[in-house]
Design a protein around this motif. Structure first.
Motif, PDB file in Angstrom:
ATOM      1  N   ARG A  46       0.673  -1.137  -0.043  1.00  0.00           N
ATOM      2  CA  ARG A  46       0.016   0.204  -0.449  1.00  0.00           C
ATOM      3  C   ARG A  46       1.041   1.593   0.224  1.00  0.00           C
ATOM      4  NH1 ARG A  46      -2.920  -0.794   4.916  1.00  0.00           N
ATOM      5  NH2 ARG A  46      -3.675   1.436   4.279  1.00  0.00           N
ATOM      6  N   ASP A  47       0.982   1.552  -0.824  1.00  0.00           N
ATOM      7  CA  ASP A  47       2.201   2.709  -0.730  1.00  0.00           C
ATOM      8  C   ASP A  47       2.184   3.697  -1.628  1.00  0.00           C
ATOM      9  OD1 ASP A  47       5.032   4.107  -2.222  1.00  0.00           O
ATOM     10  OD2 ASP A  47       5.525   2.118  -3.657  1.00  0.00           O
ATOM     11  N   ALA A  48       2.776   4.569  -0.402  1.00  0.00           N
ATOM     12  CA  ALA A  48       0.803   5.461  -0.729  1.00  0.00           C
ATOM     13  C   ALA A  48       2.291   6.986  -1.500  1.00  0.00           C
ATOM     14  CB  ALA A  48       1.600   6.536   0.856  1.00  0.00           C
ATOM     15  N   LEU A  49       3.163   6.662  -1.364  1.00  0.00           N
ATOM     16  CA  LEU A  49       3.973   7.646  -2.595  1.00  0.00           C
ATOM     17  C   LEU A  49       3.782   7.386  -3.592  1.00  0.00           C
ATOM     18  CD1 LEU A  49       6.236   9.464  -3.487  1.00  0.00           C
ATOM     19  CD2 LEU A  49       7.644   7.644  -3.443  1.00  0.00           C
ATOM     20  N   LEU A  50       3.151   6.594  -4.591  1.00  0.00           N
ATOM     21  CA  LEU A  50       3.280   5.964  -5.614  1.00  0.00           C
ATOM     22  C   LEU A  50       1.476   6.286  -5.969  1.00  0.00           C
ATOM     23  CD1 LEU A  50       3.830   1.952  -6.198  1.00  0.00           C
ATOM     24  CD2 LEU A  50       5.052   5.172  -7.504  1.00  0.00           C
ATOM     25  N   GLY A  51       0.384   6.218  -4.759  1.00  0.00           N
ATOM     26  CA  GLY A  51      -0.717   7.081  -4.524  1.00  0.00           C
ATOM     27  C   GLY A  51      -0.615   8.110  -4.814  1.00  0.00           C
ATOM     28  N   ALA A  52      -0.099   8.889  -4.522  1.00  0.00           N
ATOM     29  CA  ALA A  52       0.350   9.791  -4.424  1.00  0.00           C
ATOM     30  C   ALA A  52       0.852  10.952  -5.797  1.00  0.00           C
ATOM     31  CB  ALA A  52       1.857  11.242  -3.491  1.00  0.00           C
ATOM     32  N   SER A  53       1.835  10.044  -6.346  1.00  0.00           N
ATOM     33  CA  SER A  53       2.236  10.481  -7.807  1.00  0.00           C
ATOM     34  C   SER A  53       0.849  10.647  -8.650  1.00  0.00           C
ATOM     35  CB  SER A  53       3.276   9.432  -8.550  1.00  0.00           C
ATOM     36  OG  SER A  53       3.906   9.310  -7.619  1.00  0.00           O
ATOM     37  N   GLU A  54       0.221   9.181  -8.443  1.00  0.00           N
ATOM     38  CA  GLU A  54      -0.792   9.540  -9.779  1.00  0.00           C
ATOM     39  C   GLU A  54      -1.762  10.182  -9.437  1.00  0.00           C
ATOM     40  OE1 GLU A  54      -3.977   5.858 -10.845  1.00  0.00           O
ATOM     41  OE2 GLU A  54      -2.065   4.737  -9.857  1.00  0.00           O
ATOM     42  N   ALA A  55      -2.023  10.833  -7.587  1.00  0.00           N
ATOM     43  CA  ALA A  55      -2.736  12.010  -8.089  1.00  0.00           C
ATOM     44  C   ALA A  55      -2.282  13.314  -8.571  1.00  0.00           C
ATOM     45  CB  ALA A  55      -2.581  11.760  -6.652  1.00  0.00           C
ATOM     46  N   ALA A  56      -0.778  13.247  -8.237  1.00  0.00           N
ATOM     47  CA  ALA A  56      -0.422  14.362  -9.271  1.00  0.00           C
ATOM     48  C   ALA A  56      -0.497  14.549 -10.936  1.00  0.00           C
ATOM     49  CB  ALA A  56       1.442  14.627  -8.766  1.00  0.00           C
ATOM     50  N   LEU A  57      -0.037  13.495 -11.610  1.00  0.00           N
ATOM     51  CA  LEU A  57      -0.628  13.178 -12.726  1.00  0.00           C
ATOM     52  C   LEU A  57      -2.711  13.333 -13.285  1.00  0.00           C
ATOM     53  CD1 LEU A  57       1.396   9.868 -13.198  1.00  0.00           C
ATOM     54  CD2 LEU A  57       1.734  11.780 -14.826  1.00  0.00           C
ATOM     55  N   ALA A  58      -3.069  12.911 -12.031  1.00  0.00           N
ATOM     56  CA  ALA A  58      -4.694  12.890 -12.080  1.00  0.00           C
ATOM     57  C   ALA A  58      -4.568  14.515 -11.952  1.00  0.00           C
ATOM     58  CB  ALA A  58      -4.765  12.158 -10.920  1.00  0.00           C
ATOM     59  N   VAL A  59      -4.312  15.341 -11.195  1.00  0.00           N
ATOM     60  CA  VAL A  59      -3.744  17.052 -11.430  1.00  0.00           C
ATOM     61  C   VAL A  59      -3.767  17.562 -13.187  1.00  0.00           C
ATOM     62  CG1 VAL A  59      -3.233  18.816 -10.584  1.00  0.00           C
ATOM     63  CG2 VAL A  59      -3.663  16.988  -8.456  1.00  0.00           C
ATOM     64  N   GLU A  60      -2.597  17.117 -13.907  1.00  0.00           N
ATOM     65  CA  GLU A  60      -2.282  17.961 -14.952  1.00  0.00           C
ATOM     66  C   GLU A  60      -3.579  17.145 -15.647  1.00  0.00           C
ATOM     67  OE1 GLU A  60       1.347  17.499 -17.587  1.00  0.00           O
ATOM     68  OE2 GLU A  60       1.147  15.828 -17.173  1.00  0.00           O
ATOM     69  N   ARG A  61      -4.196  15.781 -15.440  1.00  0.00           N
ATOM     70  CA  ARG A  61      -4.898  15.706 -16.784  1.00  0.00           C
ATOM     71  C   ARG A  61      -6.371  16.382 -16.377  1.00  0.00           C
ATOM     72  NH1 ARG A  61      -5.103  10.779 -15.213  1.00  0.00           N
ATOM     73  NH2 ARG A  61      -7.221  10.612 -14.137  1.00  0.00           N
ATOM     74  N   VAL A  62      -6.857  16.857 -15.312  1.00  0.00           N
ATOM     75  CA  VAL A  62      -7.792  17.063 -15.571  1.00  0.00           C
ATOM     76  C   VAL A  62      -7.710  18.121 -15.647  1.00  0.00           C
ATOM     77  CG1 VAL A  62      -9.660  17.883 -13.397  1.00  0.00           C
ATOM     78  CG2 VAL A  62      -8.477  15.145 -13.294  1.00  0.00           C
ATOM     79  N   CYS A  63      -6.741  18.911 -15.246  1.00  0.00           N
ATOM     80  CA  CYS A  63      -6.989  21.030 -15.396  1.00  0.00           C
ATOM     81  C   CYS A  63      -6.485  21.152 -16.443  1.00  0.00           C
ATOM     82  CB  CYS A  63      -5.518  21.292 -14.233  1.00  0.00           C
ATOM     83  SG  CYS A  63      -5.918  21.625 -12.603  1.00  0.00           S
ATOM     84  N   ARG A  64      -5.549  20.395 -17.681  1.00  0.00           N
ATOM     85  CA  ARG A  64      -5.395  20.197 -18.953  1.00  0.00           C
ATOM     86  C   ARG A  64      -6.376  20.480 -19.626  1.00  0.00           C
ATOM     87  NH1 ARG A  64       0.047  19.136 -21.102  1.00  0.00           N
ATOM     88  NH2 ARG A  64      -0.356  19.958 -22.557  1.00  0.00           N
ATOM     89  N   ASP A  65      -7.263  19.228 -18.937  1.00  0.00           N
ATOM     90  CA  ASP A  65      -8.696  19.273 -19.918  1.00  0.00           C
ATOM     91  C   ASP A  65      -9.741  20.917 -20.178  1.00  0.00           C
ATOM     92  OD1 ASP A  65      -8.373  16.754 -21.012  1.00  0.00           O
ATOM     93  OD2 ASP A  65      -9.238  16.186 -19.763  1.00  0.00           O
ATOM     94  N   GLU A  66      -9.296  21.822 -18.862  1.00  0.00           N
ATOM     95  CA  GLU A  66     -10.176  23.146 -18.798  1.00  0.00           C
ATOM     96  C   GLU A  66      -9.358  24.213 -20.058  1.00  0.00           C
ATOM     97  OE1 GLU A  66     -12.845  23.408 -16.603  1.00  0.00           O
ATOM     98  OE2 GLU A  66     -12.580  21.098 -16.199  1.00  0.00           O
ATOM     99  N   HIS A  89      -8.981  27.626 -17.975  1.00  0.00           N
ATOM    100  CA  HIS A  89      -9.259  28.488 -17.132  1.00  0.00           C
ATOM    101  C   HIS A  89      -7.932  27.900 -15.979  1.00  0.00           C
ATOM    102  CE1 HIS A  89      -9.228  31.787 -20.254  1.00  0.00           C
ATOM    103  NE2 HIS A  89     -10.326  31.085 -20.156  1.00  0.00           N
ATOM    104  N   ILE A  90      -8.511  26.467 -15.491  1.00  0.00           N
ATOM    105  CA  ILE A  90      -7.567  26.868 -14.553  1.00  0.00           C
ATOM    106  C   ILE A  90      -6.774  25.751 -14.752  1.00  0.00           C
ATOM    107  CG2 ILE A  90      -8.150  24.460 -12.633  1.00  0.00           C
ATOM    108  CD1 ILE A  90     -10.693  26.708 -12.947  1.00  0.00           C
ATOM    109  N   ILE A  91      -5.806  25.819 -14.005  1.00  0.00           N
ATOM    110  CA  ILE A  91      -4.506  25.247 -13.227  1.00  0.00           C
ATOM    111  C   ILE A  91      -4.133  24.948 -12.243  1.00  0.00           C
ATOM    112  CG2 ILE A  91      -1.563  26.323 -14.139  1.00  0.00           C
ATOM    113  CD1 ILE A  91      -3.584  29.147 -14.848  1.00  0.00           C
ATOM    114  N   GLY A  92      -3.406  23.165 -12.216  1.00  0.00           N
ATOM    115  CA  GLY A  92      -3.498  23.091 -10.772  1.00  0.00           C
ATOM    116  C   GLY A  92      -1.515  22.472 -11.163  1.00  0.00           C
ATOM    117  N   THR A  93      -1.259  22.843  -9.721  1.00  0.00           N
ATOM    118  CA  THR A  93       0.533  22.635  -9.281  1.00  0.00           C
ATOM    119  C   THR A  93       0.122  21.757  -8.044  1.00  0.00           C
ATOM    120  OG1 THR A  93       0.910  24.283 -11.286  1.00  0.00           O
ATOM    121  CG2 THR A  93       2.670  23.528  -9.284  1.00  0.00           C
ATOM    122  N   VAL A  94       1.447  20.551  -8.723  1.00  0.00           N
ATOM    123  CA  VAL A  94       1.992  19.812  -7.465  1.00  0.00           C
ATOM    124  C   VAL A  94       3.245  20.480  -7.006  1.00  0.00           C
ATOM    125  CG1 VAL A  94       2.344  17.813  -6.869  1.00  0.00           C
ATOM    126  CG2 VAL A  94       0.898  18.182  -7.042  1.00  0.00           C
ATOM    127  N   GLY A  95       3.424  21.285  -6.129  1.00  0.00           N
ATOM    128  CA  GLY A  95       5.057  21.657  -6.200  1.00  0.00           C
ATOM    129  C   GLY A  95       5.492  21.242  -4.826  1.00  0.00           C
TER     130      GLY A  95
END
Ligand code: GLV
Ligand code: MN
Ligand code: MN
Length: 439
Positions: free
Chosen positions: A257-277, A279-285
């Motif tokens: 139950r690897d928390a880093l892989l979950g967070a990494s997938e979440a970061a990719l989801a941020v990019e995917r969801v925001c790019r489809d919009e 005027h919305i910009i999402g960044t995991v910094g």
């Protein structure tokens, strides 16, 4: 149009050279060796406030550091031979705090442009006379925390001025675990007096800010100056993913139950969801794994999310969509997640009248594009987001080569700064004319 600001090109050029030299001087006040970092309530914050106060006094301004650590300089309104100490003020401001490994100009240039405008208006004729009787006082404010680098919550200094302080913020902590309350005390500020930083709408005429664009649009257009139409709304979250820390060698993949892989997938989801919009910009910094050892499957991961949009509603809808994505990702990976919101600022429209005076200011320069200047919505946050709660806000963007910002290569040219001083100085006089100069 007739330019109201009387000054020779040499004078604007000298003002811009001073701005550039002072940006260098402020860049040396840093907590980071080999780079620039100046955060809220730090010794570096105190040092740049002292420098700014000296420069303000040099212009004959009355100075004070307010209850939130903002540095303020004021030129009182003059009527006849006398000063009007309580006259409402037009504020020109920006911030002196920085992100880590920052550039030299984000925020800083706006404060210094404000000082140069005060200098020009005070004595535009080169003979020591106060040449322009303004129908208001003029203040230059160096805000203390626009970036939120230290406590995650941005706009602390300007929120205090806008009377938006929230007592929950006292418990915010920095990376070393120091609370905001303790940091206030260590800086020499009294948390009990924070309310004294608040300004009433009747004390203010409006707020003007010059800022580098922090994007490439002006550079691409080949134009130096733009009118800002609005400032994007923003939300910031700290997210935690919980899994299970186990041996990296001995734990089969189907048991992890690897928390880093979950967070990494979440970061990719941020990019995917925001790019489809649009005027919305999402960044995991920020992203950290715990316990953070090479031979342990990460049991916990923490990451940040910065979400911005032109409109609050779209931004909030995207956060809801992201939350559903995170539920799905973490469910699949047998992880838990939760989020803490650390910053929420609504979009702010620049006031039509102040957009007009900024446009007139740009027109008066006669520079490339001045007849029909670009109108840009700011994707970056600014102190005007909170100040908009108490007064009208207007902003001028300066060309930022390649749009590089929040980076040591951040740049602006001295000639564009000279145009910016001229345009914003003219905006002040256009506003004064509008309100009846000397009235
Ligand atoms: C500040 O520059 C921000 O937009 O985060
Ligand atoms: Mn910034
Ligand atoms: Mn800024």
């Amino acid at each position: 149009m007739t330019a109201l600001l009387q000054a020779t090109p040499d004078r604007f050029a000298a003002a811009a050279r001073r701005v550039m030299a002072r940006c260098e001087e402020l860049a040396r006040v840093s907590a980071m060796s080999g780079g620039i970092e100046r955060v809220y309530l730090s010794p570096e914050h105190a040092r740049v406030n002292r420098l700014a106060a000296e420069w303000m006094r040099e212009l004959g301004m009355r100075t004070r550091q307010d209850a939130a650590g903002n540095q303020i300089g004021r030129l009182d309104r003059i009527v006849g031979d006398g000063l009007v100490p309580d006259a409402p003020a037009l504020v020109i401001g920006s911030h002196l705090d920085t992100v880590p490994d920052a550039g030299r100009f984000d925020g800083i240039v706006g404060v210094l442009v404000g000082l140069e405008i005060a200098r020009l208006l005070r004595a535009p004729l080169d003979d020591g006379r106060y040449g322009v009787p303004l129908p208001f006082a003029l203040e230059v404010v160096a805000f203390s925390d626009e970036e939120g680098t230290r406590f995650g919550k941005a706009l602390l200094g300007s929120s205090a001025v806008a009377g938006l302080w929230n007592d929950d913020w006292w418990a915010l902590t920095d990376a070393a675990g120091t609370t905001l309350r303790r940091a206030f005390l260590e800086f020499g500020l009294d948390p009990g007096r924070i309310g004294e930083a608040a300004r009433r709408p009747e004390e203010l005429v409006g707020y003007l800010e010059a800022h580098i664009e922090q994007g490439p649009e002006l550079d691409r257009r080949g134009e130096p100056l733009a009118v800002v139409s609005s400032i994007a709304s923003a939300r910031r979250f700290q997210l935690t993913v919980e899994g299970e820390a186990r041996h990296a060698g001995g734990t089969p993949y189907d048991m992890r139950r690897d928390a880093l892989l979950g967070a990494s997938e979440a970061a990719l989801a941020v990019e995917r969801v925001c790019r489809d919009e649009h005027h919305i910009i999402g960044t995991v910094g920020q992203l950290e794994a715990f316990p953070g050892a090479v031979n342990i499957v990460p049991g916990e991961a923490r990451f940040s999310l910065d979400l911005r949009g032109e409109f609050d509603g779209e931004r909030d809808r995207v956060w809801d969509a992201l939350s559903r994505e995170l539920d799905a990702i973490m469910g699949r990976r047998r992880l838990r997640w939760h989020a803490r919101e650390v910053h929420n600022a609504a979009a702010v429209m620049c006031a039509p009248l102040l957009q007009d005076v900024v446009r007139e200011g740009i027109a008066s320069t006669g520079t490339v594009g001045a007849d029909d200047p670009a109108v840009i919505f700011s994707r970056a946050g600014h102190d005007g987001m909170s100040i908009g709660a108490i007064t009208d806000v207007g902003m001028l963007f300066l060309r930022n080569p390649d749009g590089v910002s929040h980076h040591p290569d951040e740049a602006v040219s001295a000639s564009d700064v000279a145009l910016g001083i001229r345009a914003l100085g003219e905006s002040v006089l256009q506003l004064a004319a509008d309100r009846g100069a000397g009235a």
